[in-house]
Write an enzyme that holds these catalytic residues in place. Sequence first.
Site, PDB file in Angstrom:
ATOM      1  CG  ASP A 117      34.026 -46.954 -77.969  1.00  0.00           C
ATOM      2  OD1 ASP A 117      32.807 -47.114 -77.753  1.00  0.00           O
ATOM      3  OD2 ASP A 117      34.721 -46.134 -77.350  1.00  0.00           O
ATOM      4  CG  MET A 138      41.044 -48.329 -68.764  1.00  0.00           C
ATOM      5  SD  MET A 138      42.700 -49.006 -68.675  1.00  0.00           S
ATOM      6  CE  MET A 138      42.403 -50.669 -68.149  1.00  0.00           C
ATOM      7  CB  SER A 139      36.982 -49.659 -74.154  1.00  0.00           C
ATOM      8  OG  SER A 139      37.241 -48.407 -74.775  1.00  0.00           O
ATOM      9  CG  ASP A 162      18.586 -31.859 -70.628  1.00  0.00           C
ATOM     10  OD1 ASP A 162      19.055 -31.729 -69.480  1.00  0.00           O
ATOM     11  OD2 ASP A 162      17.576 -32.517 -70.900  1.00  0.00           O
ATOM     12  CB  ALA A 187      31.447 -50.361 -64.213  1.00  0.00           C
ATOM     13  CD  GLN A 188      33.969 -54.754 -62.321  1.00  0.00           C
ATOM     14  OE1 GLN A 188      34.094 -55.236 -63.456  1.00  0.00           O
ATOM     15  NE2 GLN A 188      32.885 -54.902 -61.574  1.00  0.00           N
ATOM     16  CB  THR A 189      38.879 -51.811 -66.565  1.00  0.00           C
ATOM     17  OG1 THR A 189      37.858 -51.754 -67.568  1.00  0.00           O
ATOM     18  CG2 THR A 189      39.080 -53.264 -66.151  1.00  0.00           C
TER      19      THR A 189
END
Lengths: 607, 721, 338
Positions: B381, B420-421, B344, B416-418
């Site tokens: 984050d 972004m954070s 991996d 998941a939509q944007t």
Amino acid sequence: MLHLWLLPAALIVAAVLVSIPLSKFAVWIMEGRYRPLPGFGWIERKIDSGPQDWKQYTAALLIFNVILFVWGYVVLALQPIMPLNPRQLGMLAPTTIFNSVASFMTNTNLQDYSGDVHFSNFSQIFFTISNQYISAAVGFCALAAIIRAFRGEKKVGNFFIDMWRVLIYMFVPAAILSGVLFIQQGMPMTFKSTIQVATLEPGAMGTDDKGVAKEQTIVFGPVAAMIPIKQIGTNGGGFFGANSAHPYENPSAWTNFITCFDMMMFPFTLVLMFGRMLRKMRHAIVIYGVMLTLMIGMIAWSIYFELKPNPGLTAHPPSVTYKIPSATAKGGFRELTIPQVAGLPIEQHLGNLEGKELRFGTVAGPTFAALTTAVTCGAVNCAHDSLNPLTGLSPMVGMWLNCVFGGKGVGMINLLLFLIIGVFIAGQMVGRSPEYLGRKVGAREVKLAVIALLVHPLMILGPTGLFAATSWGTKAEFNPAAHGFSEVMYQFSSASANNGSGFEGLGDTWGFNANPTPAPTSRQLDIAAGLVMLFSRYLPIVAPIAMAAFLGMKKEAPYGLGTMRDDTMTFYWLLLGTIVIIGALLFLPVAFLGPVADHLGPMPFGG
Amino acid sequence: MEAVKNIPMPSELKITPQAPVPPRRSRARALFAPELVGPAIKEAFLMLRPDVQWRNPVMFVVEISAVLTFLFVIQAALSQSASQVPITYFIALDFWLWLTVLFANFATALAEARGRAQTESLRKTRKDTPAYRLKGKDIIEEVSSADLKPGDRVAVEAGQIIPGDGEIIEGLASVDESAITGESAPVIRESGGDRSGVTGGTRVLSDRIIVKITAATGESFLDRMIALVEGAVRQRTPNEIALSLVLTAFTLIFLIVVVPLWPMSLNAEIYMMGYLGITEPLKSLGTDVPTLVALLVCLIPTTIGALLAAIGIAGMDRALQANILAKSGKAVETAGDIDVVLLDKTGTITMGNRHATDFLPVGKYTAAQLGRLAALASIADETPEGKTIVKLQFDRGGTPADVTAPNGAAFVAFSAQTRMSGIDLPDGRQIRKGAPEAIIRFVERLGGTVPAQLESTVEAIGSQGATPLAVADGADIVGVVVLSDILKTGISERLERLRRMGVRSVMITGDNPLTAATIAKKAGVDDFVAQCTPEAKLAYIRKEQADGKLVAMIGDGTNDAPALAQADVGLAMNSGTQAAKEAGNMVDLDSNPTKLLEVVEIGKQLLMTRGALTTFSIANDVAKYFAIVPALFAGTLPWLKVMDVMHLHSPTSAILSAVIFNAIVIPLLIPVALRGVRYRPLGADALLRRNLLVWGLGGVILPFAGIKLIDMIMVAAHLIS
Amino acid sequence: MSRYFSKSFLLFLFVIPIICIIYPSVLWVIGQVFFPFQANGSIVNGPDGKPVGSLLIAQPFTKDEYFQPRPSAASYDASASAPSNLSASNYALRDRVARSLGPIVVYSDGPKKGQQVAPDIEAWFQQDKFGGQPHIVAQWDDAHNELAQGWVSADPTHGAYVDDWTKKHPNEVSKWKKDNPGTPDPKAADLAVLFFETFSKDNPGKFPSAVSHQSADGKPVTAIEPVNQGSDIQSIFFDMWRQEHADAPLQDVPADMVMASGSGLDPHISLQNAEYQLGRISQKWASDTKRDPKQVRSEIEQMVEADAWAPFGGLAGEKFVNVLQLNLTLRNKYGQPQ
């Protein structure tokens, strides 16, 4: 003296050069890419029983050999009532027939009879020639089946078709070609049996009771038909008792050259055929190199020692005294003094000439002796029994190893056994489960290889021990002491290696059934050697076929950096080392007891 | 909106282990540790039982030989018949034959004892500990760990020992797993994901976790593994079976050689009687049964026969020392045959996560500004990437103020939509970080323009195999944070080592092909599979296997289980899920993905040791012939003395020397058997050449010197007349 | 399985005619058409036009006028070829070689250079001392029991002589029977050792050998008698003589003159051997034809030169000559030997 090495060198070069194109031809034939001769296509369709797996192939091979046995026995037993027998030769002793039939069907051609004395031309043609063709082809076919199994093919070919191909497209043409050359050089080709001549000096042959000068009876026959296949098939059973030393069987230095070449031709070729059919040419060349090395070594050894004068006739200074430990003697030692011996005035610069013919050239005898045993031919052009003691070791080694080119097919098969053992042990040394041809060598393959490998020493050493310690062997020994032991040991080595040459002093001839004074233990020798030949032939063919089949069924892994390569110098040394060490471990004691003791011991030995 | 938390910097994460568990580094114990040798000697005698010996055909033959010789000693003692050798010779022979068997038994017993010691020390970690079981919502009761049942939930606080195997269902903790792994650095275990597994006996160093017990005590995974390991020690592997077959064959071969020597010697005696003109029978050693028996024992491969079992056990043992529990000896052996390893990317070739390595501003902004904004956007984050951004800003001279969210700021979590954070500052500025496309969409929606520079910067980063993370301050794009994979130190060397062994390394990654290719090149793997799904992994293994290759892989996740099961060697991480551990045939207690290399080496070493000692054993025979055969015939064919190239003192001393050498070489090679022949990452050819020279040629030459030396010592010590 | 039987039979059916009938016939036709001389055995005709032998098969020559072939273990019987099979360690080989050397060996140096050793052997034999001990024949008998037995069974007259002796020595025979209970009824060969032992003591310096006498009616009669000279003594006792005269300078004899061939039918001798025999042959022919020995010698020398040949231009070995060919030339040139 350097030029004397030219003959063996030329022989080897010739055999190598011819084996390259011939191996291509052999592949072409065995792969069935040829177009049958007119009419032969029909025959092939008739005898074809369809593709066989390894078990079926082996069964066909064995069944065919059973029929061959019956055929041989019938032909020989019926000799007195068959045609082409003007001398009205009788029937051979039953044990001799058994021995001869076993001998010829196993490609051994150990002769407990003498061709010129005991065989009619009918027997020579229908027994000897037929067996020499067929038994030679059997080993060839077995190798072909093994190669196909190694390739991972489930169906390893058809035995009957393979036999047909080998016989008709390879052996017959080669034999005719050699035969013509042989006749030109003086080999008889007639269906007559004898000719009577009044010698130039009347009475030199002696006189009969009435004082009439005896004539010389010269036996001949279809010699030139038999000798080519005798050599090409590495059979070795001679038309005459003296085999290739007989002037009719080997009339000149040229025929001697061709005779040697003939027996080397197919054994050399088959190694390359193995490589070509597997598409592993480099691997085959390494094997070829190992075999060549051993062969050159054996030839050089025998020439070196045979160019020395016969030690039985030379001086041996000074006297040596040995102390032999003994519990009964005073002081715990018994003294043994070997007296000094004065030499006889003989000019021996040509080496030991006892048992050699002049016309072949100086080194032809030892060269032939080494070759014939290496390729399991067994023809002889000099008396092996009279070879210098250490020279005799060379043919013995050839038979013990039995894989220095070896017979057609079986030599290569025998080498595979050493190879599997070597690969198995050394393969681990590179840190991987051992593999051959990209396939893992597991317990089952090893078991089969080992069984086949065990047969040979068992069949040599067991009977040798039995016969050496009992009157069965000692009564048959012609020469004294260690050399007599060598005779017995040579006999079983020859039988087990399916070689057929002999230290012929050994009294193993019964002769005609009616013979009132057969050699005292010829019956025991006939039966023992016959059984040895049968065991040592079929087990080492069947077991390797099975081994190849099991190996071939396995998944093939590609070569990588971590895999032991089978086409390098390292592999060469590995294979050479395996053969030499295993061979030495098996046979060093008997080598010490036979030729080495003969060489080091008193000369001559007693009175 | 959540309250702003003060997140400790990674570098500040301090752990003070309480009452540290002594690390199990003592595993590499001395070869002849007295506590092992004593019982092993005792065991060696117990193993003389024929039914035990029977399992080792070579040594069984030696034992029979010793018994046979003993009978001859008795016979010689009772009968008064004159013999050319004294009875002491027979006694000495028999003594050394017994010693040969005992040495062999001792080697096996010692290896077994070491193996047992190894598993014992693993078991020691299984003692009872108090457990705090959760009952209902919040009630905690104290029970013994032995009473835990699968499904129980226990709370473990810092400083406590985890009472059983289980999975973290709540919380995150640093755990000291040195009790199992010997590695003193703590590891992080957290709920969810692939690092949720904990093992009983390990100690929580910080934080509090709730663990769901998955195995009852005594049935824990480790328990079962230990049982498996112990069982595996006794099992013979396919290669070992094949090798025993070869050794049995060699034993038979030498039986075939030696037995006919008796009648052959008789033949020589008979003709020598004729030559000497005597009628009393000659009695040479050639027809002396004990001497022939001695010859047989010298010839059969006793060296490897004696050490074969020990080598196999030691192989497992070495795997254990490397903290690998192999479920079978076959697995260790197979490891040596591996052609391909699947690694991996994450965690094996690269450090676990991407690190921020650079700030590339665009437009009017400076790198410092970008850094401050990026760090600000990452405060909340908790992804590793986010943390490294903060850390990078810190390293670049940022102040704590840079990374402290002003009051009233609101964090925007990743969705998941944007994609972004970021953070919404009290002054209304919206700081966002995210994939360049997402940021561009965000900026364009706010009516901002995208600087032309951005596209080229993003492309440049992508082409280097790094990941761009764009940062926007409202409608302005500030710049791009470079997130790079950091190669683990020394990984290239290890991969190179693999390559020289002939093992191909394949990197498995979910990255896009471009990124994957760059990393692959940097790390030096031979191949990679990009955008890999578990199904693709399985398919890849099957494809390689179809080509006849043997494949090893490492895995820890549940979705790795099929591939682990499919692979020829599946190494599961101890930290991984239960399913992964069940599927693989080895478990790495250290959860160190590069361990696979060691496994391969151990496997190769195991086979090499067997091959080398077999070669050595057989090569030895040449010298023994030259010692014994002239001695056999000293009484009949004295001229064979010429073959006695070692010039040994007397026939009896020659035979004794060979027998003694044959016996002594066994204990002398025990260290080699237990430690293994040293493995070097060379190509097969070079390795073979080396080993053939050392063990083959060496095996031929050494005994000449050894036998001569023993002979000289015996003469010097007046042990032989 | 039964299918394999039938296929095997079928294969036999097709193959046997090809390899046992067609194949030899092809070679037979080629041989008889193109190489009839070789294919029929390389038979040559004598002066009378009748076949005298094969150029490839040795035949015996005893007369001094002819080149003599190599010794034959098969007694030149071309229907039973055989080598001697004697090993170097077998005294029989040394004995056989020594016997053929004794009558022909000459001194190579010293005062007697060029002279035969045979008379010296006889003189030494008559002294009846070997190794400081008396009775050469008894010592020979003691050392070589098998040779003694071999002598007895070599010829019926020898056996008869021993039987005769047995009747005259009942005491010794009965003692022998007592010592050898296994052989209650000994044959002549069994008593050989005993015979020579007593013979040696009774006839010091003598050996039993065939001697021809003129009987009363003029016919030659051959009988065994103790003799102290002759070919038996020269040959049988050469090796013993040599042991006591190890330093005597003797001229080496070409090996192929005394060492047997592999078939017993080797038709060739080495050029060296032919040259060794040249003196004897040319002398004999010169006396037979009453011509100048030197001239005869050079004629024969040329004949030998012309016939001498080495295979592969000498690369494989040395020159040799065909004995029958040479003798046939001699016979054609000089006529019948006397």
